[in-house]
Design a protein around this motif. Structure first.
Motif, PDB file in Angstrom:
ATOM      1  N   ASP A 192     -10.546 -10.600  31.138  1.00 32.32           N
ATOM      2  CA  ASP A 192      -9.188 -10.533  31.699  1.00 32.32           C
ATOM      3  C   ASP A 192      -9.169 -10.199  33.187  1.00 32.32           C
ATOM      4  O   ASP A 192      -8.127  -9.918  33.746  1.00 32.32           O
ATOM      5  CB  ASP A 192      -8.360  -9.492  30.931  1.00 32.32           C
ATOM      6  CG  ASP A 192      -8.094  -9.945  29.506  1.00 32.32           C
ATOM      7  OD1 ASP A 192      -7.814 -11.142  29.306  1.00 32.32           O
ATOM      8  OD2 ASP A 192      -8.194  -9.109  28.586  1.00 32.32           O
ATOM      9  N   ASP A 195      -6.871 -13.658  37.438  1.00 29.15           N
ATOM     10  CA  ASP A 195      -5.493 -14.041  37.113  1.00 29.15           C
ATOM     11  C   ASP A 195      -5.355 -15.546  36.863  1.00 29.15           C
ATOM     12  O   ASP A 195      -4.276 -16.014  36.527  1.00 29.15           O
ATOM     13  CB  ASP A 195      -4.528 -13.587  38.221  1.00 29.15           C
ATOM     14  CG  ASP A 195      -4.851 -14.219  39.568  1.00 29.15           C
ATOM     15  OD1 ASP A 195      -5.764 -15.078  39.618  1.00 29.15           O
ATOM     16  OD2 ASP A 195      -4.212 -13.855  40.567  1.00 29.15           O
ATOM     17  N   LYS A 201       0.253 -16.122  27.549  1.00 25.46           N
ATOM     18  CA  LYS A 201       1.188 -15.145  28.130  1.00 25.46           C
ATOM     19  C   LYS A 201       2.587 -15.288  27.524  1.00 25.46           C
ATOM     20  O   LYS A 201       2.949 -16.361  27.043  1.00 25.46           O
ATOM     21  CB  LYS A 201       1.276 -15.375  29.645  1.00 25.46           C
ATOM     22  CG  LYS A 201      -0.059 -15.245  30.352  1.00 25.46           C
ATOM     23  CD  LYS A 201       0.030 -15.779  31.780  1.00 25.46           C
ATOM     24  CE  LYS A 201      -1.333 -15.879  32.428  1.00 25.46           C
ATOM     25  NZ  LYS A 201      -2.219 -16.867  31.757  1.00 25.46           N
TER      26      LYS A 201
END
Lengths: 360, 246, 65
Positions: A192, A195, A201
């Motif tokens: 993670d 980005d 999401k």
């Protein structure tokens, strides 16, 4: 087993170093002489909580790797010869999506099916290849089992730094030899931490849409970004080892298994008064042009020592040397060069019996 | 009285031609995902060609893979992020022709993804060439101008009949030619996502879908062709359901 | 009673809704939207809010509530 070093095959060192670099996804297909990488991963990947998949073919393996990289994992695949050809399509896709991956190409000699013995004639597919489109791969060429581990470990960091494919270009000899090897410390990779990855999401949060980046950011922006990346990699990632070039009359240029023999040749030739030197590219892309700057006037020419028919590295040497001196080809095709063979060749070059090679 | 409202996941119009089934399929995917409450954890894998239109329409993380490899791409993602809802949306050329190997082995590995295959009998994005697996005998395409001939071009093949033998979780075929069949297709797609939510195996849903542009039919006639011709060769229904209907 | 509302700016003129409507409440028009597609109109008198148009529309033109 000492805490300081272990005895390992080159292929095993590559696989173990990858696991220690946090590689948690491997997919590949068997082919000699790289299969121990796949086998090592099949035994050890799950112990680290990662995924090993023996793919139905190279293309599918690479596509799985493409997905796993997009999802944030550190990923690796490996192959040889015709198997590596099949990876080209996805290398192009990885590039067009700015995705990192580490690939191993353990060269076997020959065109078509060729041989299963060591070779160095996949230099072009590694340094010029990567499928359709405009792309550069950082290509690291280990010359020892220790370097197999060291460069594989480094490869994952470089792949992430540039969001680019990094290739370990080894050969059947380096892959198969057993030597002592110092293994790097184990580290974990956080899937993670970036980005740009696919994470799944919530609605309303900005999503990552991975398609050709040209479709996302448009053509001028893509071209500019890629060109800057290629230029930065070229300027900053050249790696090489120079051996006794300070007063050399002839400078050998060789990587991988050939470079090991060249080191012996340099040492032995000097005992009989022939001043040889060696430039050993550790990165074959970017080719270490900086190594060819400021060579002494004593250098009368370069000798490329390669296991190929027509010399694949020759044009890189000529570009690096800016045609300042003639290039000679000590090309041993299917055979690993011998030190005496190289020394005899150089003696004949110095006495004018051998003509410079025309790079074709 | 039920309320019919565009799912929240759909955030932009599709770039598809008028009357194309892709838009209906996108909506069925979004509805299924939202009804199961999975909308905040989706990773969509779409193949090159018309499936790619969903990239801008659906508010999910998306990846477009190399043509034919989408089952493999989805496999890689699901392995790295097993708690996410990963689906693959691809055409019949991708899934059954160039990528048949990849589809087969995603099924054989029983990867718990949801794969949706759009069977429109044609290569749509490239201008309507014959599809080896799904173009009907006699159908005229730009690469079989006199109509597909079995003798020289082979014959269409029902890949779900093969997939059912691979011991997958769920395989079914739906159609879009009327609302009854659209409802049924939705049940199949939703079942595919339920299976994934419940950590079951590989689910594949094929959808008989029109391509009016390349079939050179008006959209209504294209739906009639599916009903009268395509469904005869590619029967709708459940091909395998390991968990059984609940 | 629920009725279908059409956002005809999204319409691509495919007429699948006209075919699907059990009450013939959807009228095909020659009028075009800004994308140049011939649009439709829902006859609110005839519409029973059954949602068939919503289900068959590939372009999310309809809302029934």
């Amino acid at each position: 087993m000492s805490a300081d070093y272990v005895l390992m095959k080159g292929n095993e060192a590559i696989a173990e170093a990858a696991l220690r670099a946090g590689c948690r996804f491997y997919a590949g297909y068997p082919i000699t002489p790289q299969s121990e990488i796949l086998e090592y991963m099949s035994v050890n990947m799950e112990k680290h909580g990662g995924t090993f998949i023996q793919g139905e073919n190279e293309i599918a393996s690479m596509s799985m790797l493409f997905g796993a990289s997009a999802a944030g994992a550190r990923v690796m695949s490996s192959s040889s010869g015709p198997g590596f050809d099949l990876k080209q399509e996805e290398i192009s896709y990885l590039t067009s999506n700015n995705l990192p991956a580490v690939l191993v190409n353990s060269m076997r000699y020959g065109t078509g099916d060729g041989e299963i013995t060591p070779g160095q004639d996949s230099y072009w597919v590694s340094t010029r290849g990567g499928g359709h489109g405009d792309k550069r791969l950082i290509v690291l060429a280990p010359a020892s089992v220790n370097e197999c581990a060291e460069l594989t470990y480094l490869a994952f960091d470089l792949a992430e730094k540039y969001r680019n494919v990094v290739e370990i270009l080894t050969d059947g000899a380096i892959s198969q030899m057993i030597e002592k090897c110092t293994l790097p410390p184990a580290k974990e990779h956080d899937i993670d931490k970036f980005d740009w990855t696919l994470t799944g999401k919530p609605l309303g949060v900005k999503k990552n849409k991975m398609n050709n980046l040209t479709n996302i950011i448009g053509h001028p922006a893509y071209s500019e970004m890629m060109l800057n990346k290629f230029k930065t990699m070229f300027a900053e990632e050249q790696r090489w080892e120079s051996v006794e070039t300070e007063d050399a009359e002839l400078v050998l240029v060789a990587y991988g298994i050939s470079s090991r023999v060249c080191k012996t040749a340099v040492r032995e030739a000097r005992r009989s008064g022939i001043k040889l030197g060696l430039i050993r590219p550790i990165t074959v892309w970017p080719f270490p042009r900086k190594a060819f700057e400021a060579l002494p006037d004593s250098v009368r020419g370069f000798v490329t020592v390669e296991m190929s028919i027509s010399s694949q590295m020759g044009e890189d040497i000529m570009m690096a040397a800016k045609n300042s001196r003639p290039l000679y080809g000590c090309l041993t095709n299917v055979n690993i060069p011998r030190a005496k063979q190289i020394i005899d060749f150089c003696r004949d070059v110095l006495s004018g019996k051998i003509e410079p090679m025309e790079v074709i | 009285m039920p309320v019919y409202k565009t799912p929240k996941s759909i955030i932009a119009p599709s770039g598809c031609c008028g009357g194309c089934g892709h838009g209906i399929i996108q909506r069925l995917i979004a509805e299924s995902i939202e009804e199961l409450g999975l909308q905040d954890q989706v990773i969509a894998c779409v193949d090159i060609a018309c499936s790619e239109w969903s990239l801008d329409c659906l508010d999910y993380d998306h990846i477009a893979g190399p043509h034919g490899r989408i089952a493999s791409v989805a496999t890689g993602i699901k392995k790295v992020r097993p708690d996410k809802t990963v689906y693959a949306l691809a055409g019949d050329g991708s899934s059954y022709v160039i990528g048949w190997t990849e589809t087969t082995y995603a099924a054989v590995r029983d990867i718990p993804i949801t794969m949706i295959v759009v069977n429109n009998g044609i290569f749509g994005m490239t201008g309507g060439q014959m599809n080896l697996a799904t173009t009907l005998i006699g159908d005229k395409t730009v690469s079989s101008k006199a109509g597909r001939r079995r003798e020289t071009m082979g014959h269409p093949v029902d890949m779900l009949q093969a997939i059912r033998t691979f011991d997958v979780e769920f395989a079914a075929r739906g159609a879009l030619y009327d609302t009854k069949h659209i409802d049924e297709t939705k049940r199949f797609i939703k079942k595919g996502f339920e299976n994934q939510r419940d950590n079951k195996g590989f689910s594949i849903i094929e959808v008989l879908s029109p391509c009016p542009t390349n079939w050179k039919l008006d959209p209504v006639d294209a739906m009639e062709k599916i009903k009268n011709e395509n469904e005869k060769v590619f029967p709708v229904g459940v091909y395998t359901d390991r968990g059984g209907n609940k | 009673m629920a009725k279908a509302k059409a956002n005809t700016e999204l319409c691509k003129g495919c007429r699948l809704c006209v075919r699907a409507c059990p009450k013939h409440a959807i009228i095909p028009l020659e009028q075009v939207n800004k994308n140049g597609y011939e649009i439709i109109e829902v006859d609110q008198e005839l519409c029973i809010g059954c949602g068939m148009c919503y289900k068959t529309c590939p372009d999310n033109v309809f809302t029934v509530e």
